[in-house]
Motif scaffolding. Structure first.
Motif, mmCIF file in Angstrom:
data_model
loop_
_atom_site.group_PDB
_atom_site.id
_atom_site.type_symbol
_atom_site.label_atom_id
_atom_site.label_comp_id
_atom_site.label_asym_id
_atom_site.label_seq_id
_atom_site.Cartn_x
_atom_site.Cartn_y
_atom_site.Cartn_z
ATOM 1 N N TYR A 49 -8.852 41.536 -17.739
ATOM 2 C CA TYR A 49 -9.395 41.639 -16.164
ATOM 3 C C TYR A 49 -9.370 40.490 -15.261
ATOM 4 C CZ TYR A 49 -10.915 46.570 -17.140
ATOM 5 O OH TYR A 49 -11.308 47.967 -17.692
ATOM 6 N N PRO A 105 -8.261 37.998 -12.947
ATOM 7 C CA PRO A 105 -6.955 38.002 -12.174
ATOM 8 C C PRO A 105 -5.890 36.578 -12.142
ATOM 9 C CG PRO A 105 -9.107 38.458 -11.024
ATOM 10 C CD PRO A 105 -9.525 37.801 -12.196
ATOM 11 N N ASP A 106 -6.810 35.564 -12.710
ATOM 12 C CA ASP A 106 -6.256 34.289 -12.543
ATOM 13 C C ASP A 106 -5.953 33.776 -14.119
ATOM 14 O OD1 ASP A 106 -6.575 33.565 -9.891
ATOM 15 O OD2 ASP A 106 -8.788 34.116 -10.138
ATOM 16 N N CYS A 114 -14.561 34.389 -9.739
ATOM 17 C CA CYS A 114 -14.795 35.596 -8.960
ATOM 18 C C CYS A 114 -15.811 36.410 -9.876
ATOM 19 C CB CYS A 114 -13.408 36.284 -9.032
ATOM 20 S SG CYS A 114 -12.783 36.917 -10.578
ATOM 21 N N GLY A 115 -16.008 36.020 -11.066
ATOM 22 C CA GLY A 115 -17.121 36.738 -12.015
ATOM 23 C C GLY A 115 -17.073 38.187 -12.384
ATOM 24 N N ILE A 116 -15.742 38.571 -12.278
ATOM 25 C CA ILE A 116 -15.170 39.767 -12.661
ATOM 26 C C ILE A 116 -15.500 39.793 -14.211
ATOM 27 C CG2 ILE A 116 -13.244 41.270 -13.361
ATOM 28 C CD1 ILE A 116 -12.181 40.775 -10.652
ATOM 29 N N ARG A 169 -18.940 40.287 -15.076
ATOM 30 C CA ARG A 169 -19.271 41.578 -14.478
ATOM 31 C C ARG A 169 -18.871 42.705 -15.648
ATOM 32 N NH1 ARG A 169 -21.341 45.430 -13.353
ATOM 33 N NH2 ARG A 169 -21.621 46.716 -11.460
ATOM 34 N N GLU A 170 -17.604 42.617 -16.090
ATOM 35 C CA GLU A 170 -17.175 43.572 -17.068
ATOM 36 C C GLU A 170 -17.449 43.319 -18.554
ATOM 37 O OE1 GLU A 170 -16.075 46.221 -15.703
ATOM 38 O OE2 GLU A 170 -16.454 45.505 -13.878
ATOM 39 N N GLY A 203 -10.912 37.240 -7.349
ATOM 40 C CA GLY A 203 -11.194 38.612 -7.238
ATOM 41 C C GLY A 203 -10.361 39.586 -6.869
ATOM 42 N N PRO A 221 -6.454 49.376 -12.282
ATOM 43 C CA PRO A 221 -6.290 48.155 -13.070
ATOM 44 C C PRO A 221 -7.525 48.425 -14.003
ATOM 45 C CG PRO A 221 -6.712 47.120 -11.178
ATOM 46 C CD PRO A 221 -6.276 48.604 -10.833
ATOM 47 N N ALA A 222 -8.683 48.891 -13.659
ATOM 48 C CA ALA A 222 -9.654 49.149 -14.514
ATOM 49 C C ALA A 222 -9.263 50.020 -15.707
ATOM 50 C CB ALA A 222 -11.075 49.896 -13.608
ATOM 51 N N HIS A 223 -8.564 50.897 -15.417
ATOM 52 C CA HIS A 223 -8.493 51.912 -16.567
ATOM 53 C C HIS A 223 -6.902 51.271 -17.180
ATOM 54 C CE1 HIS A 223 -10.632 54.102 -13.602
ATOM 55 N NE2 HIS A 223 -11.365 54.651 -14.743
ATOM 56 N N THR A 267 -16.694 39.452 -5.098
ATOM 57 C CA THR A 267 -15.537 39.172 -5.796
ATOM 58 C C THR A 267 -15.689 39.847 -7.369
ATOM 59 O OG1 THR A 267 -16.507 37.206 -6.505
ATOM 60 C CG2 THR A 267 -14.998 37.376 -4.538
ATOM 61 N N SER A 268 -16.898 39.778 -7.618
ATOM 62 C CA SER A 268 -16.896 40.439 -9.154
ATOM 63 C C SER A 268 -16.910 41.737 -9.223
ATOM 64 C CB SER A 268 -18.348 39.943 -9.649
ATOM 65 O OG SER A 268 -19.288 40.444 -8.980
ATOM 66 N N GLU A 269 -16.793 42.789 -8.165
ATOM 67 C CA GLU A 269 -16.934 44.049 -8.205
ATOM 68 C C GLU A 269 -15.736 44.793 -8.480
ATOM 69 O OE1 GLU A 269 -19.981 45.970 -8.477
ATOM 70 O OE2 GLU A 269 -21.175 43.925 -8.564
ATOM 71 N N THR A 270 -14.617 44.072 -8.178
ATOM 72 C CA THR A 270 -13.283 44.861 -8.321
ATOM 73 C C THR A 270 -13.096 45.918 -9.272
ATOM 74 O OG1 THR A 270 -12.485 42.604 -7.472
ATOM 75 C CG2 THR A 270 -10.725 44.280 -8.142
ATOM 76 N N ILE A 271 -13.532 45.736 -10.514
ATOM 77 C CA ILE A 271 -13.331 46.507 -11.369
ATOM 78 C C ILE A 271 -14.175 47.772 -11.278
ATOM 79 C CG2 ILE A 271 -13.145 46.977 -14.006
ATOM 80 C CD1 ILE A 271 -10.670 45.487 -12.799
ATOM 81 N N GLU A 272 -15.207 47.454 -10.926
ATOM 82 C CA GLU A 272 -16.318 48.586 -10.860
ATOM 83 C C GLU A 272 -15.925 49.542 -9.654
ATOM 84 O OE1 GLU A 272 -19.166 49.044 -12.754
ATOM 85 O OE2 GLU A 272 -17.847 47.776 -13.993
ATOM 86 N N LYS A 330 -13.640 51.989 -10.781
ATOM 87 C CA LYS A 330 -14.265 52.849 -11.616
ATOM 88 C C LYS A 330 -14.801 53.906 -10.741
ATOM 89 C CE LYS A 330 -15.018 49.752 -15.758
ATOM 90 N NZ LYS A 330 -16.082 48.937 -16.170
#
Lengths: 90, 320, 410
Positions: free
Chosen positions: A50, A52-53, A73-75, A78-79, B28, B196-198, B232-237, B240
């Motif tokens: 996940y 992005p960079d 970004c923190g993804i 978070r994931e 993000g 992209p999450a899946h 920015t951290s919530e993109t994948i969420e 979903k």
């Protein structure tokens, strides 16, 4: 980036870029940095998937963060399914 | 069936990336996740065509490039016709015995502006002519590169800078154009939706799209934290939630057959998993005004729209 | 002189272009039908359908896509051709700049036609003149033979390592595109040898640490068409100026080579003259109307009137030196434009001609004429009237009008 700009005679044909973006560090965009707890990490690599960079590095054994490019970004944090990544203020 | 292709991420992650870091997309952003996963799904030599847009601009700010594959940006509305020319010339050079590669994958990346709106004619022409290429739409649902203006891909009620939530008009007044259905209507060999999450589902679809003989189209949802107004951290969420609410169902159309995939298939089999669309809307600032009492009816309207499309999809896929 | 066996065929200008393209080993033809160009792609489609060429014909859904596909094809290493006219060229406008700026040696035939509105399918030069600043080389031909010859030459000029610019071969709609003429066709092999294979140029790219071929190549990935800001955009434009300048020599060389092969040449390649050496007055003109101008000049010469004609063959690059040389002894020049520039002091050819002489100590009186818009014929009588006016100016030293319209009802 403080480098000398080239004259038109020194540029590639067709306005083709001549440097890879790996020479351009985006790490200074960051206000929070991801810190990996290797004890908790299960090497599932979801953070790698996940990111992005392209800033999660997998060497076959463990993951690490390339702070040259990570924009914070923190993804990844978070994931992470086991909460092995923490975002820490710079 | 979609379950056949397996990607070993631990092996793939050791390889040098084809999309390099140091690009200047926002923190993000989903677009580079989509691009990197797509490029990871093929081992064959690849040529990328990029329509004007965020991905194009932020990955090639001269003198830098983030592309470790041959890449061309021509203009905004002509990515599909540029790909047509590339595909045609490879055929011609092969006929002369003057082309080195047996198979080259041609992948287009284009945003919603370059696909739903200004690039639709060129896309339709290329699909009709049957060129062998994969077109990946990364849909961030507005013109993000120019500062969040509404496009044909912007959903009903969404705030953008050209569909502002005003005192009289509460955001965009039209629904999103059914772009993937338009691709299906061309009866091309392969059409799919993805996020992209899946990621495994997405990569499989990319591989399928590249493996078919003829055009393939993948509509990938690409949440934009700047334009949709989320952290920015919530993109994948957010991806979903889009799938869990059936706002953005995952499906594929392969050789005339419809199929739900991944989480959407699970929801079809167990309808209790389907969340109200409100869950998707409420995490995004672009829909904030819809939660005012006077605009609540729009949420109901969006829910009706989502339900109708979902029901239709259940029928098409033979589940209902 | 040539010992080559050339075959005489009855062809119109469009067919002559199609024949040239057939013989030039073109990989991709991407085109959209538009009158008066359509015969080119129809004829070429026949060659494809009959298996006479290896070319991939991409029947695109618009001219914008035609040029876009040519850009893709050329960037991926092939030889690409398209043809268009008028509104089609206007629709391509955005991509004309991109093709030139990416230095892709695409060749395009433009069957010159008036721009809408009102819609008109007949000849004038407003379409290609509108594209004069796009970075394309422009060759304006006088007859079907020259359309054939120039199309072949165009590939050689475009692909020359000193040039690497796209070339537009402009032929007057209907007057040339649809008019049957005797055209000498070379044997396929001779054309193939003359044009040669497309050689991909190489350029130094830092991240490879060496020169690499400028092509979409999976082995040596390059990025075509990046984002440029104020720090580099200007530098990227300079080589286009330089290449256009260098193209002058290349066009002259190719003209000479063609002469050795076929016995045909067009002035020095950039500019052609008729009876100019001792002319008192002269007409400067482009395209098929030059033939009319020359025949009128011939008649006048028989009566001892010293008139001449200068035909500009390449409007881009503009033959400044040749023009000065040709007109050095001429007293009065009438520049005839088949297009206008609304709000300017004259048509584009007139403006450039005048500008060319601005810093010359000896310069003729230069007046402008706009003629033939929307397919209006330029008759010998009209040309005669222009010559008479020029002679009148020479005699009296008085210019009544800088710009006149020829053949229009008042």
């Amino acid at each position: 980036m403080g480098e000398t700009l080239r004259s038109w005679k020194e540029l590639p044909l067709s306005a083709l870029p001549f440097k890879l973006s790996t020479e351009f560090k985006t790490g200074d965009w960051r206000t929070f940095r991801p810190v990996v707890d290797q004890e908790k990490c299960t090497r599932c690599l979801l953070c790698w998937v996940y990111c992005p960079d392209m800033s999660i590095v997998w060497d076959g054994q463990r993951i690490s963060v390339n702070y040259d490019y990570c924009k914070g970004c923190g993804i990844c944090a978070r994931e992470c399914p086991v909460k092995a990544i923490e975002m820490v203020k710079e | 069936m979609s379950g056949k292709i397996v990607f070993n991420i631990r092996e793939l992650a050791k390889r040098p990336p084809k999309l390099l870091p140091g690009h200047r997309l926002c923190a993000g952003c989903a677009a580079p996740i989509i691009a990197k996963l797509a490029l990871l799904a093929t081992d064959r030599p690849t040529i990328v065509v990029n329509a004007t847009g965020c991905l194009e601009v932020a990955t090639t700010i001269f003198p830098y490039t983030s592309w470790n594959v041959p890449w061309i940006h021509n203009a905004f509305e002509n990515a599909a016709s540029t790909a047509s020319g590339i595909e045609a010339v490879i055929k011609a050079l092969k006929k002369k015995g003057k082309y080195k590669y047996e198979n080259v994958d041609i992948i287009v990346f284009a945003g919603d502006g370059g696909t739903y709106d200004i690039g639709l004619q060129s896309l339709s022409g290329a699909l009709e002519r049957g060129h062998d290429f994969l077109y990946i739409l990364y849909d961030n649902e507005a013109y993000m590169n120019t500062g969040i203006q509404r496009s044909g891909g912007t959903p009903l009620g969404a705030w953008t800078t050209t569909s502002p939530a005003g005192r009289v008009i509460p955001g965009k007044t039209q629904h999103k154009k059914p772009i993937a259905d338009i691709a299906v209507a061309h009866r091309i060999p392969y059409v799919a939706t993805a996020t992209p999450a899946h990621w495994m589902d997405f990569m499989r679809k990319v591989r399928k799209g590249l493996d078919v003989n003829g055009p393939a189209f993948i509509h990938a949802l690409s949440p934009c934290d700047r334009g949709w107004r989320f952290d920015t951290s919530e993109t994948i969420e957010v991806c979903k939630l889009a799938v869990d609410t059936c706002y953005f169902p995952l499906w594929e159309f392969e050789n005339g057959e419809w199929r739900l995939t991944d989480r959407s298939l699970a929801i079809a089999r167990n309808p209790r998993l389907k969340k109200p669309v409100e869950e998707f809307l409420k995490v995004q600032g672009r829909f904030k005004h819809l939660f005012k009492p006077e605009n609540r009816h729009l949420i109901e309207e969006i829910q009706r729209h989502v339900d109708a499309i979902w029901e239709d999809l259940l029928e098409r896929t033979g589940i209902k | 002189m040539s010992r080559l066996k050339q075959v005489l065929m009855g062809l119109n200008g469009d067919e002559a272009v199609a024949w040239a393209v057939k013989q030039c080993d073109v990989d991709v033809v991407a085109a959209y039908p538009i009158t008066p160009q359509t015969i080119i792609v129809e004829k070429f489609s026949e060659f494809v359908a009959n298996g006479e060429v290896h070319t991939e014909f991409v029947a695109v859904e618009s001219e914008h896509s035609a040029m876009s596909a040519c850009v893709g094809a050329a960037a991926a290493g092939g030889r690409a051709f398209t043809a268009t006219a008028a509104n089609g060229l206007a629709l391509m406008w955005e991509i004309l700049y991109i093709a030139a700026s990416l230095r892709l040696p695409i060749v395009m035939a433009v069957a010159n036609r008036a721009l809408s509105a009102p819609i008109n399918i007949h000849c004038d030069h407003s379409d290609s003149m509108g594209a004069r600043d796009t970075g394309w080389i422009q060759i304006y031909v006088e007859d079907a033979q020259e359309a054939y010859d120039s199309t072949i030459q165009a590939f050689k000029i475009a692909e020359h390592p000193d040039v690497l610019l796209p070339v537009m071969v402009c032929l007057d709609g209907f007057f040339l595109s649809h008019t049957l003429q005797n055209v000498k066709i070379l044997p396929d092999e001779a054309v193939k040898k003359f044009v040669g294979e497309r050689k991909i140029p190489e350029t130094m790219v830092d991240y490879f640490g060496k020169k690499v071929p400028v092509v979409l190549n999976p082995d040596k990935p390059l990025s075509f068409g990046p984002l440029d800001l104020y720090d580099y955009y200007f530098e990227h434009k300079i080589p286009q100026f330089k290449a256009m300048e260098k193209a002058k020599d290349v066009i002259r060389e190719v003209n000479e080579e063609w002469f050795k092969l076929t016995g045909r040449k067009y002035g020095d390649g950039l500019i052609d003259t008729y009876a100019i050496e001792d002319a008192d007055v002269a007409i400067v003109i482009l395209g098929s109307a030059a033939g009319t101008a020359k025949s009128v000049a011939e008649q006048l010469r028989k009566n001892g009137v010293k008139v001449g004609v200068v035909r500009i063959r390449t409007f881009r690059p503009f033959p400044e030196e040749g023009l000065v040389e040709a007109l050095k002894n001429v007293k009065v020049v009438g520049v005839m434009d088949r297009s206008g520039s609304f709000g300017a002091i004259g048509g584009p050819v007139f403006l450039e001609t005048r500008a060319t002489f601005y810093d010359k100590s000896e310069r003729p009186v230069i007046v402008g004429y706009i003629y033939g818009l929307g397919g209006r014929d330029l008759s010998p009588e009209m040309v005669k009237k222009v010559f008479d006016e020029l002679l009148e100016i020479k005699r009296t030293g008085k210019v009544r009008r800088t710009l006149s319209f020829v053949g229009v009802r008042e």
